[in-house]
Design a protein around this motif. Structure first.
Motif, mmCIF file in Angstrom:
data_model
loop_
_atom_site.group_PDB
_atom_site.id
_atom_site.type_symbol
_atom_site.label_atom_id
_atom_site.label_comp_id
_atom_site.label_asym_id
_atom_site.label_seq_id
_atom_site.Cartn_x
_atom_site.Cartn_y
_atom_site.Cartn_z
ATOM 1 N N ARG A 1 0.840 -1.187 0.000
ATOM 2 C CA ARG A 1 0.000 0.000 0.000
ATOM 3 C C ARG A 1 0.880 1.243 0.000
ATOM 4 O O ARG A 1 2.043 1.204 0.398
ATOM 5 N N GLY A 2 0.297 2.367 -0.468
ATOM 6 C CA GLY A 2 1.009 3.640 -0.488
ATOM 7 C C GLY A 2 0.264 4.680 0.338
ATOM 8 O O GLY A 2 -0.972 4.702 0.359
ATOM 9 N N PHE A 3 1.009 5.552 0.993
ATOM 10 C CA PHE A 3 0.428 6.551 1.887
ATOM 11 C C PHE A 3 1.131 7.888 1.690
ATOM 12 O O PHE A 3 2.371 7.951 1.705
ATOM 13 N N ARG A 4 0.370 8.944 1.503
ATOM 14 C CA ARG A 4 0.952 10.278 1.444
ATOM 15 C C ARG A 4 1.421 10.675 2.830
ATOM 16 O O ARG A 4 0.644 10.622 3.801
ATOM 17 N N ILE A 5 2.661 11.106 2.921
ATOM 18 C CA ILE A 5 3.232 11.435 4.222
ATOM 19 C C ILE A 5 2.543 12.641 4.849
ATOM 20 O O ILE A 5 2.382 12.707 6.071
ATOM 21 N N ASP A 6 2.068 13.587 4.035
ATOM 22 C CA ASP A 6 1.397 14.759 4.598
ATOM 23 C C ASP A 6 0.004 14.433 5.136
ATOM 24 O O ASP A 6 -0.630 15.283 5.760
ATOM 25 N N ARG A 7 -0.490 13.205 4.896
ATOM 26 C CA ARG A 7 -1.791 12.808 5.444
ATOM 27 C C ARG A 7 -1.653 11.876 6.643
ATOM 28 O O ARG A 7 -2.657 11.353 7.138
ATOM 29 N N ILE A 8 -0.427 11.641 7.070
ATOM 30 C CA ILE A 8 -0.212 10.847 8.286
ATOM 31 C C ILE A 8 -0.417 11.768 9.475
ATOM 32 O O ILE A 8 0.350 12.701 9.709
ATOM 33 N N VAL A 9 -1.489 11.513 10.227
ATOM 34 C CA VAL A 9 -1.845 12.374 11.358
ATOM 35 C C VAL A 9 -0.950 12.077 12.551
ATOM 36 O O VAL A 9 -0.520 12.982 13.275
ATOM 37 N N ASP A 10 -0.654 10.805 12.766
ATOM 38 C CA ASP A 10 0.191 10.421 13.898
ATOM 39 C C ASP A 10 0.989 9.189 13.507
ATOM 40 O O ASP A 10 0.496 8.309 12.779
ATOM 41 N N LEU A 11 2.208 9.119 13.985
ATOM 42 C CA LEU A 11 3.111 8.011 13.662
ATOM 43 C C LEU A 11 3.764 7.503 14.935
ATOM 44 O O LEU A 11 4.264 8.288 15.743
ATOM 45 N N VAL A 12 3.745 6.178 15.095
ATOM 46 C CA VAL A 12 4.440 5.536 16.216
ATOM 47 C C VAL A 12 5.375 4.484 15.627
ATOM 48 O O VAL A 12 4.932 3.580 14.914
ATOM 49 N N VAL A 13 6.666 4.628 15.924
ATOM 50 C CA VAL A 13 7.638 3.613 15.522
ATOM 51 C C VAL A 13 7.701 2.582 16.652
ATOM 52 O O VAL A 13 8.089 2.902 17.771
ATOM 53 N N LEU A 14 7.286 1.361 16.347
ATOM 54 C CA LEU A 14 7.207 0.322 17.366
ATOM 55 C C LEU A 14 8.574 -0.319 17.605
ATOM 56 O O LEU A 14 9.486 -0.214 16.779
ATOM 57 N N GLU A 15 8.714 -0.996 18.726
ATOM 58 C CA GLU A 15 9.970 -1.682 19.028
ATOM 59 C C GLU A 15 10.149 -2.926 18.163
ATOM 60 O O GLU A 15 11.263 -3.379 17.929
ATOM 61 N N GLU A 16 9.044 -3.455 17.661
ATOM 62 C CA GLU A 16 9.088 -4.670 16.849
ATOM 63 C C GLU A 16 9.789 -4.418 15.521
ATOM 64 O O GLU A 16 9.531 -3.428 14.839
ATOM 65 N N GLN A 17 10.692 -5.323 15.162
ATOM 66 C CA GLN A 17 11.369 -5.263 13.872
ATOM 67 C C GLN A 17 10.861 -6.386 12.971
ATOM 68 O O GLN A 17 10.413 -7.427 13.447
ATOM 69 N N PHE A 18 10.945 -6.158 11.673
ATOM 70 C CA PHE A 18 10.480 -7.173 10.728
ATOM 71 C C PHE A 18 11.657 -7.709 9.924
ATOM 72 O O PHE A 18 12.673 -7.036 9.747
ATOM 73 N N ARG A 19 11.499 -8.930 9.449
ATOM 74 C CA ARG A 19 12.509 -9.558 8.607
ATOM 75 C C ARG A 19 12.092 -9.448 7.146
ATOM 76 O O ARG A 19 10.914 -9.349 6.834
ATOM 77 N N GLN A 20 13.078 -9.476 6.285
ATOM 78 C CA GLN A 20 12.783 -9.501 4.860
ATOM 79 C C GLN A 20 12.201 -10.861 4.507
ATOM 80 O O GLN A 20 12.845 -11.887 4.699
ATOM 81 N N GLU A 21 10.968 -10.867 4.010
ATOM 82 C CA GLU A 21 10.303 -12.113 3.637
ATOM 83 C C GLU A 21 9.996 -12.098 2.143
ATOM 84 O O GLU A 21 9.594 -11.067 1.603
ATOM 85 N N PRO A 22 10.176 -13.215 1.473
ATOM 86 C CA PRO A 22 9.876 -13.273 0.041
ATOM 87 C C PRO A 22 8.451 -12.798 -0.246
ATOM 88 O O PRO A 22 7.509 -13.191 0.441
ATOM 89 N N GLY A 23 8.313 -11.949 -1.244
ATOM 90 C CA GLY A 23 6.997 -11.434 -1.616
ATOM 91 C C GLY A 23 6.592 -10.175 -0.884
ATOM 92 O O GLY A 23 5.553 -9.585 -1.206
ATOM 93 N N LYS A 24 7.404 -9.735 0.094
ATOM 94 C CA LYS A 24 7.024 -8.578 0.899
ATOM 95 C C LYS A 24 8.094 -7.499 0.926
ATOM 96 O O LYS A 24 8.064 -6.611 1.771
ATOM 97 N N THR A 25 9.055 -7.561 0.012
ATOM 98 C CA THR A 25 10.172 -6.628 0.019
ATOM 99 C C THR A 25 9.971 -5.506 -0.990
ATOM 100 O O THR A 25 9.074 -5.561 -1.843
#
Length: 246
Positions: free
Chosen positions: A191-215
């Motif tokens: 999905r794509g999101f315009r940064i100027d329409r992000i009302v609030d952002l929280v960077v979580l402690e959880e990290q993700f791994r590179q998975e086939p089909g999701k990079t």
């Protein structure tokens, strides 16, 4: 082009690629392949560790360093212009780095070349990102690098609120807006999101791994395939800026 300049350019071109053929070098420097063979042989005799393999190309041995670069007037002008444009549309952190890099570039120019580069009548007025969008862009850029999951409150094209958990993959600039391309955990798709329409952002402690089909590479391949299927040239947004609203 003076021969000394050509020899320097040969080393630069070989250093910038995994393999460089004599034909490629000859085309870039507008000389014959025989001239390239002779120049490379002279560089090798002078101690430059250029490795060659018949039918494959040239590569530069590890550990070789060139003396500090000198920029031509045109290169200096281009770098100053690019830095001015970038500073208006980057986040504060990267803008500071651009300013530092620009200072280093200007410091190696002759006084006349520096004056000429700084005197260009090309400017980028500071009407780009507002401070909130700058802060959001910086946080997202850092989350992309560290592979941290983010949670956003987002206003779609109709102003409706949306809450999403995302794997941020890349930030893309469109001349007027920045967008985030991400893997959406709710939609289980890109999905794509315009940064100027992000009302609030929280960077979580959880990290993700590179998975086939999701990079990011998977996303770019998908966009290219869709563009080819639609018989139009690839390009544009990797994901439509308002993709979250669909």
């Amino acid at each position: 082009m003076r021969r000394a300049d050509r020899l320097f350019q040969i080393v630069q071109l070989i250093r910038g690629r995994r393999l460089s053929t004599a034909a490629f070098l000859a085309d870039r420097l507008e000389v014959s392949a025989r001239t390239i063979y002779r120049d490379v042989a002279d560089l090798q005799h002078q101690g430059v560790p250029i490795e060659s393999e018949a039918g494959v190309g040239y590569r530069l041995g590890a550990g070789f360093e060139l003396p500090p670069l000198m920029f031509s007037q045109g290169e200096a002008n281009a770098l100053v212009a690019a830095a001015r444009l970038a500073q208006a549309w980057l986040d504060a952190g990267l803008a500071r780095e651009v300013e530092g890099a620009l200072g280093k570039i200007l410091s190696v120019l002759s006084p006349a070349a520096r004056v000429a580069a700084e005197a260009q009548a090309l400017y980028a007025p500071s009407v780009g990102l507002d401070p909130r969008a700058q802060a959001t862009l910086q946080a997202l850029r850092e989350a992309v690098h560290s592979r941290h999951v983010v949670q956003i409150d987002y206003a779609d094209v109709h102003g409706r609120p949306i809450l999403r958990r995302l794997r941020p993959l890349g930030c893309f600039y469109w001349g007027k807006v920045w967008t985030l391309s991400a893997w959406c955990e709710l939609r289980n798709d890109f999905r794509g999101f315009r940064i100027d329409r992000i009302v609030d952002l929280v960077v979580l402690e959880e990290q993700f791994r590179q998975e086939p089909g999701k990079t990011l590479a998977d996303l770019l391949r998908k966009v290219e395939a869709e563009a080819e299927a639609a018989s139009c040239p690839p390009g544009g947004a990797p994901v439509p800026p308002d993709g979250a609203s669909r």
